[in-house]
Design a protein around this motif. Structure first.
Motif, short mmCIF file in Angstrom:
data_model
loop_
_atom_site.label_atom_id
_atom_site.label_comp_id
_atom_site.label_asym_id
_atom_site.label_seq_id
_atom_site.Cartn_x
_atom_site.Cartn_y
_atom_site.Cartn_z
N SER A 32 35.81 -45.98 -57.09
CA SER A 32 35.86 -46.59 -58.42
C SER A 32 34.50 -46.50 -59.11
N LEU A 33 33.44 -46.68 -58.34
CA LEU A 33 32.10 -46.59 -58.92
C LEU A 33 31.81 -45.18 -59.41
N VAL A 34 32.26 -44.18 -58.67
CA VAL A 34 32.07 -42.79 -59.08
C VAL A 34 32.81 -42.52 -60.39
N VAL A 35 34.03 -43.05 -60.52
CA VAL A 35 34.80 -42.87 -61.75
C VAL A 35 34.08 -43.49 -62.94
N VAL A 36 33.54 -44.69 -62.75
CA VAL A 36 32.82 -45.36 -63.84
C VAL A 36 31.60 -44.55 -64.27
N ILE A 37 30.86 -44.03 -63.30
CA ILE A 37 29.67 -43.24 -63.62
C ILE A 37 30.04 -41.95 -64.35
N VAL A 38 31.09 -41.27 -63.85
CA VAL A 38 31.50 -40.00 -64.47
C VAL A 38 32.01 -40.22 -65.88
N SER A 39 32.58 -41.39 -66.16
CA SER A 39 33.13 -41.65 -67.50
C SER A 39 32.05 -41.64 -68.58
N PHE A 40 30.80 -41.78 -68.19
CA PHE A 40 29.70 -41.76 -69.15
C PHE A 40 29.02 -40.39 -69.24
N THR A 41 29.68 -39.37 -68.73
CA THR A 41 29.07 -38.04 -68.76
C THR A 41 29.01 -37.49 -70.18
N SER A 42 28.05 -36.66 -70.40
CA SER A 42 27.93 -35.97 -71.69
C SER A 42 28.57 -34.59 -71.65
N GLY A 43 29.05 -34.18 -70.45
CA GLY A 43 29.69 -32.88 -70.31
C GLY A 43 31.16 -32.92 -70.68
N PHE A 44 31.83 -31.80 -70.42
CA PHE A 44 33.24 -31.66 -70.78
C PHE A 44 34.15 -31.59 -69.55
N SER A 45 33.64 -31.87 -68.38
CA SER A 45 34.45 -31.82 -67.17
C SER A 45 34.04 -32.96 -66.25
N LEU A 46 34.93 -33.25 -65.30
CA LEU A 46 34.67 -34.31 -64.32
C LEU A 46 33.74 -33.76 -63.24
N LYS A 47 32.48 -34.07 -63.39
CA LYS A 47 31.47 -33.56 -62.46
C LYS A 47 30.54 -34.70 -62.06
N PHE A 48 30.29 -34.81 -60.75
CA PHE A 48 29.40 -35.84 -60.25
C PHE A 48 28.29 -35.20 -59.42
N PRO A 49 27.03 -35.57 -59.70
CA PRO A 49 26.58 -36.47 -60.78
C PRO A 49 26.68 -35.79 -62.14
N PRO A 50 26.84 -36.56 -63.20
CA PRO A 50 26.98 -35.97 -64.54
C PRO A 50 25.67 -35.35 -65.00
N PRO A 51 25.76 -34.29 -65.82
CA PRO A 51 24.54 -33.64 -66.32
C PRO A 51 23.77 -34.52 -67.30
N GLY A 52 24.45 -35.43 -67.94
CA GLY A 52 23.81 -36.34 -68.88
C GLY A 52 24.75 -37.51 -69.12
N TYR A 53 24.31 -38.45 -69.93
CA TYR A 53 25.09 -39.67 -70.13
C TYR A 53 25.35 -39.88 -71.62
N SER A 54 26.59 -40.30 -71.90
CA SER A 54 27.01 -40.53 -73.27
C SER A 54 28.24 -41.43 -73.27
N THR A 55 28.50 -42.07 -74.41
CA THR A 55 29.69 -42.91 -74.56
C THR A 55 30.76 -42.19 -75.40
#
Length: 271
Positions: A32-55
Protein backbone atom coordinates in the motif's frame (compact mmCIF):
# COMPACT_ATOMS: atom_id res chain seq x y z
CA UNK A 1 17.39 -21.55 38.40
CA UNK A 2 14.11 -22.83 36.97
CA UNK A 3 12.50 -19.44 37.56
CA UNK A 4 15.34 -17.70 35.73
CA UNK A 5 15.05 -20.16 32.86
CA UNK A 6 11.30 -19.54 32.74
CA UNK A 7 11.87 -15.78 32.52
CA UNK A 8 14.41 -16.24 29.73
CA UNK A 9 11.99 -18.43 27.81
CA UNK A 10 9.21 -15.87 28.22
CA UNK A 11 11.53 -13.07 27.08
CA UNK A 12 12.68 -15.10 24.07
CA UNK A 13 9.08 -15.84 23.14
CA UNK A 14 8.18 -12.14 23.33
CA UNK A 15 11.16 -11.18 21.19
CA UNK A 16 10.34 -13.79 18.54
CA UNK A 17 6.66 -12.81 18.43
CA UNK A 18 7.57 -9.12 18.21
CA UNK A 19 9.90 -9.77 15.28
CA UNK A 20 7.22 -11.86 13.52
CA UNK A 21 4.62 -9.15 14.11
CA UNK A 22 6.93 -6.46 12.71
CA UNK A 23 7.72 -8.56 9.62
CA UNK A 24 4.01 -9.27 9.09
CA UNK A 25 3.21 -5.58 9.43
CA UNK A 26 5.90 -4.67 6.90
CA UNK A 27 4.58 -7.25 4.41
CA UNK A 28 1.04 -5.92 4.80
CA UNK A 29 1.79 -2.19 4.74
CA UNK A 30 4.59 -2.10 2.16
CA UNK A 31 2.45 -2.74 -0.97
CA UNK A 32 0.00 0.00 0.00
CA UNK A 33 2.86 2.37 0.78
CA UNK A 34 4.41 1.69 -2.63
CA UNK A 35 1.08 2.49 -4.32
CA UNK A 36 0.80 5.79 -2.44
CA UNK A 37 4.35 6.80 -3.40
CA UNK A 38 3.88 5.83 -7.06
CA UNK A 39 0.64 7.84 -7.24
CA UNK A 40 2.72 11.02 -6.90
CA UNK A 41 4.95 10.22 -9.86
CA UNK A 42 5.56 12.78 -12.55
CA UNK A 43 5.99 10.06 -15.17
CA UNK A 44 3.43 8.33 -17.37
CA UNK A 45 3.84 4.75 -16.11
CA UNK A 46 3.75 2.82 -12.85
CA UNK A 47 7.42 2.79 -11.94
CA UNK A 48 9.04 2.54 -8.51
CA UNK A 49 10.85 4.59 -7.44
CA UNK A 50 9.22 7.38 -9.47
CA UNK A 51 11.47 9.61 -11.59
CA UNK A 52 9.89 12.69 -10.04
CA UNK A 53 6.95 13.78 -7.94
CA UNK A 54 3.76 15.56 -8.91
CA UNK A 55 0.06 15.74 -8.03
CA UNK A 56 -1.02 15.74 -11.68
CA UNK A 57 -2.63 12.29 -11.49
CA UNK A 58 -4.88 13.34 -8.64
CA UNK A 59 -6.08 16.20 -10.82
CA UNK A 60 -6.68 13.70 -13.62
CA UNK A 61 -9.24 11.95 -11.43
CA UNK A 62 -11.60 14.88 -11.99
CA UNK A 63 -11.60 14.14 -15.73
CA UNK A 64 -11.82 10.34 -15.43
CA UNK A 65 -15.58 10.15 -16.01
CA UNK A 66 -15.60 6.33 -16.36
CA UNK A 67 -14.05 5.95 -12.91
CA UNK A 68 -16.48 8.50 -11.49
CA UNK A 69 -19.43 6.66 -13.04
CA UNK A 70 -18.23 3.33 -11.64
CA UNK A 71 -17.56 4.90 -8.23
CA UNK A 72 -21.07 6.33 -8.12
CA UNK A 73 -22.56 2.92 -8.91
CA UNK A 74 -20.43 1.27 -6.22
CA UNK A 75 -21.51 3.80 -3.61
CA UNK A 76 -25.20 3.47 -4.53
CA UNK A 77 -25.10 -0.33 -4.42
CA UNK A 78 -23.11 -0.33 -1.17
CA UNK A 79 -25.57 2.06 0.52
CA UNK A 80 -28.63 0.08 -0.54
CA UNK A 81 -27.00 -3.24 0.39
CA UNK A 82 -25.93 -1.91 3.77
CA UNK A 83 -29.39 -0.55 4.53
CA UNK A 84 -31.09 -3.83 3.62
CA UNK A 85 -28.44 -5.79 5.52
CA UNK A 86 -29.15 -3.76 8.65
CA UNK A 87 -32.90 -4.42 8.46
CA UNK A 88 -32.55 -8.14 7.71
CA UNK A 89 -29.56 -8.67 9.98
CA UNK A 90 -31.05 -7.01 13.05
CA UNK A 91 -34.36 -8.84 12.61
CA UNK A 92 -32.53 -12.17 12.23
CA UNK A 93 -30.32 -11.46 15.23
CA UNK A 94 -33.30 -10.75 17.46
CA UNK A 95 -34.87 -14.03 16.37
CA UNK A 96 -31.85 -16.30 16.89
CA UNK A 97 -29.74 -14.61 19.59
CA UNK A 98 -31.35 -16.11 22.71
CA UNK A 99 -33.35 -18.96 21.21
CA UNK A 100 -32.28 -22.55 21.93
CA UNK A 101 -34.52 -24.07 19.26
CA UNK A 102 -33.21 -26.05 16.34
CA UNK A 103 -34.83 -23.63 13.91
CA UNK A 104 -32.76 -20.78 15.38
CA UNK A 105 -29.55 -22.74 14.83
CA UNK A 106 -30.60 -23.54 11.28
CA UNK A 107 -31.36 -19.88 10.62
CA UNK A 108 -27.98 -18.89 12.03
CA UNK A 109 -26.25 -21.38 9.72
CA UNK A 110 -28.33 -20.12 6.79
CA UNK A 111 -27.37 -16.48 7.35
CA UNK A 112 -23.70 -17.42 7.81
CA UNK A 113 -23.56 -19.64 4.71
CA UNK A 114 -22.51 -16.82 2.29
CA UNK A 115 -19.24 -16.58 4.23
CA UNK A 116 -18.55 -20.29 3.66
CA UNK A 117 -19.60 -20.53 0.02
CA UNK A 118 -16.90 -19.38 -2.43
CA UNK A 119 -17.81 -15.93 -3.72
CA UNK A 120 -17.22 -16.86 -7.37
CA UNK A 121 -19.50 -19.87 -7.03
CA UNK A 122 -22.21 -17.73 -5.46
CA UNK A 123 -21.86 -15.07 -8.16
CA UNK A 124 -22.26 -17.65 -10.92
CA UNK A 125 -25.19 -19.32 -9.13
CA UNK A 126 -26.89 -15.95 -8.65
CA UNK A 127 -26.46 -15.11 -12.34
CA UNK A 128 -27.99 -18.46 -13.35
CA UNK A 129 -30.89 -17.97 -10.93
CA UNK A 130 -31.69 -14.46 -12.15
CA UNK A 131 -31.49 -15.68 -15.76
CA UNK A 132 -33.86 -18.54 -14.91
CA UNK A 133 -36.52 -16.21 -13.50
CA UNK A 134 -36.03 -13.71 -16.34
CA UNK A 135 -34.51 -10.88 -14.29
CA UNK A 136 -31.79 -9.06 -16.31
CA UNK A 137 -28.60 -7.92 -14.60
CA UNK A 138 -28.95 -4.39 -13.27
CA UNK A 139 -28.46 -2.37 -10.13
CA UNK A 140 -31.29 -4.42 -8.60
CA UNK A 141 -29.49 -7.72 -9.07
CA UNK A 142 -26.28 -6.18 -7.74
CA UNK A 143 -28.07 -4.94 -4.62
CA UNK A 144 -29.66 -8.35 -4.04
CA UNK A 145 -26.38 -10.19 -4.51
CA UNK A 146 -24.40 -7.80 -2.33
CA UNK A 147 -27.06 -7.86 0.38
CA UNK A 148 -26.86 -11.64 0.62
CA UNK A 149 -23.09 -11.59 1.16
CA UNK A 150 -23.23 -8.60 3.54
CA UNK A 151 -26.00 -9.71 5.91
CA UNK A 152 -23.73 -12.15 7.83
CA UNK A 153 -21.51 -9.28 9.01
CA UNK A 154 -24.46 -7.43 10.51
CA UNK A 155 -25.86 -10.63 12.04
CA UNK A 156 -22.59 -11.64 13.67
CA UNK A 157 -21.90 -8.21 15.19
CA UNK A 158 -25.48 -7.71 16.34
CA UNK A 159 -25.66 -11.18 17.91
CA UNK A 160 -22.44 -10.41 19.78
CA UNK A 161 -23.96 -7.16 21.06
CA UNK A 162 -27.17 -8.92 22.09
CA UNK A 163 -25.16 -11.54 23.99
CA UNK A 164 -23.83 -8.77 26.23
CA UNK A 165 -27.32 -7.44 26.96
CA UNK A 166 -28.51 -8.12 30.51
CA UNK A 167 -31.78 -10.14 30.50
CA UNK A 168 -32.85 -8.37 33.69
CA UNK A 169 -33.25 -5.13 31.74
CA UNK A 170 -35.84 -6.73 29.49
CA UNK A 171 -37.59 -8.37 32.43
CA UNK A 172 -37.73 -5.10 34.34
CA UNK A 173 -39.14 -3.32 31.33
CA UNK A 174 -41.85 -5.96 30.91
CA UNK A 175 -42.72 -5.84 34.63
CA UNK A 176 -43.15 -2.06 34.41
CA UNK A 177 -45.68 -2.54 31.63
CA UNK A 178 -43.61 -1.53 28.58
CA UNK A 179 -44.50 -3.10 25.27
CA UNK A 180 -41.97 -5.10 23.25
CA UNK A 181 -41.73 -2.34 20.66
CA UNK A 182 -41.10 0.31 23.33
CA UNK A 183 -38.51 -1.92 25.03
CA UNK A 184 -36.71 -2.48 21.74
CA UNK A 185 -36.76 1.21 20.82
CA UNK A 186 -35.73 2.64 24.20
CA UNK A 187 -33.58 -0.11 25.76
CA UNK A 188 -32.40 -2.77 23.30
CA UNK A 189 -31.62 -0.59 20.30
CA UNK A 190 -29.47 1.99 22.15
CA UNK A 191 -27.44 -0.78 23.81
CA UNK A 192 -26.79 -2.78 20.65
CA UNK A 193 -26.30 0.27 18.40
CA UNK A 194 -22.46 -0.02 18.44
CA UNK A 195 -22.72 -3.62 17.20
CA UNK A 196 -25.13 -2.64 14.44
CA UNK A 197 -22.91 0.24 13.34
CA UNK A 198 -19.84 -2.02 13.31
CA UNK A 199 -21.64 -4.62 11.22
CA UNK A 200 -22.94 -1.93 8.87
CA UNK A 201 -19.44 -0.53 8.39
CA UNK A 202 -18.00 -3.94 7.52
CA UNK A 203 -20.96 -4.63 5.23
CA UNK A 204 -20.47 -1.34 3.39
CA UNK A 205 -16.75 -1.94 2.88
CA UNK A 206 -17.40 -5.53 1.77
CA UNK A 207 -20.00 -4.39 -0.77
CA UNK A 208 -17.95 -1.48 -2.09
CA UNK A 209 -14.88 -3.67 -2.58
CA UNK A 210 -16.72 -6.75 -3.87
CA UNK A 211 -15.38 -8.23 -7.10
CA UNK A 212 -16.65 -11.84 -7.50
CA UNK A 213 -20.37 -11.07 -7.17
CA UNK A 214 -20.14 -7.82 -9.15
CA UNK A 215 -18.26 -9.61 -11.91
CA UNK A 216 -21.32 -11.75 -12.73
CA UNK A 217 -24.19 -9.40 -11.85
CA UNK A 218 -23.19 -6.20 -13.64
CA UNK A 219 -23.25 -4.99 -17.22
CA UNK A 220 -21.90 -1.96 -19.09
CA UNK A 221 -24.61 0.28 -17.63
CA UNK A 222 -23.84 -0.84 -14.07
CA UNK A 223 -20.06 -0.78 -14.09
CA UNK A 224 -18.52 -1.10 -10.62
CA UNK A 225 -15.37 0.62 -9.41
CA UNK A 226 -13.29 -2.48 -8.45
CA UNK A 227 -14.08 -4.07 -11.83
CA UNK A 228 -13.23 -0.86 -13.71
CA UNK A 229 -9.91 -0.54 -11.86
CA UNK A 230 -9.10 -4.18 -12.58
CA UNK A 231 -9.88 -3.80 -16.29
CA UNK A 232 -7.84 -0.60 -16.60
CA UNK A 233 -4.83 -2.26 -15.01
CA UNK A 234 -5.13 -5.21 -17.38
CA UNK A 235 -5.31 -3.01 -20.47
CA UNK A 236 -2.89 -0.28 -19.46
CA UNK A 237 -0.79 0.67 -16.47
CA UNK A 238 -2.64 3.92 -15.82
CA UNK A 239 -1.17 5.99 -13.00
CA UNK A 240 -4.64 7.40 -12.36
CA UNK A 241 -5.54 4.01 -10.83
CA UNK A 242 -2.68 4.42 -8.37
CA UNK A 243 -3.99 7.87 -7.41
CA UNK A 244 -7.50 6.48 -6.95
CA UNK A 245 -6.12 3.59 -4.90
CA UNK A 246 -4.34 6.04 -2.63
CA UNK A 247 -7.57 7.98 -2.12
CA UNK A 248 -9.36 4.74 -1.22
CA UNK A 249 -6.59 3.70 1.16
CA UNK A 250 -6.67 7.04 2.99
CA UNK A 251 -10.47 7.07 3.09
CA UNK A 252 -10.56 3.52 4.48
CA UNK A 253 -8.03 4.34 7.20
CA UNK A 254 -10.00 7.45 8.15
CA UNK A 255 -13.28 5.52 8.32
CA UNK A 256 -11.68 2.76 10.38
CA UNK A 257 -10.29 5.33 12.82
CA UNK A 258 -13.73 6.91 13.15
CA UNK A 259 -15.38 3.51 13.71
CA UNK A 260 -12.74 2.51 16.24
CA UNK A 261 -13.27 5.78 18.06
CA UNK A 262 -17.07 5.51 18.16
CA UNK A 263 -17.76 1.77 18.47
CA UNK A 264 -14.53 -0.04 19.41
CA UNK A 265 -14.53 -2.05 16.17
CA UNK A 266 -11.34 -4.02 16.87
CA UNK A 267 -12.70 -5.33 20.17
CA UNK A 268 -15.87 -6.53 18.47
CA UNK A 269 -13.97 -8.25 15.70
CA UNK A 270 -11.72 -10.12 18.17
CA UNK A 271 -14.35 -10.62 20.83
Amino acid sequence: MSRRQHNLEALSFQIVMTVIAILALILIVSPSLVVVIVSFTSGFSLKFPPPGYSTRWYLELWNAWQLQFAARNSVVVALWSTGLSIVLGVAASLAISRSKRLTAKLLDSLFMSPLVLPALAFGLAALMFFSLIGLPVSLLTLVIGHTIVCVPYVVRNTVAALAQLEPTLLESSAILGASRLYTFRRIVLPLIRPGIISGAFIAFMSSFDNVPVSLFLRDAATDMLPIRMWQDLEGKLDVTIAALSSVLIIATIALMAIMERTTGLSKRLTG
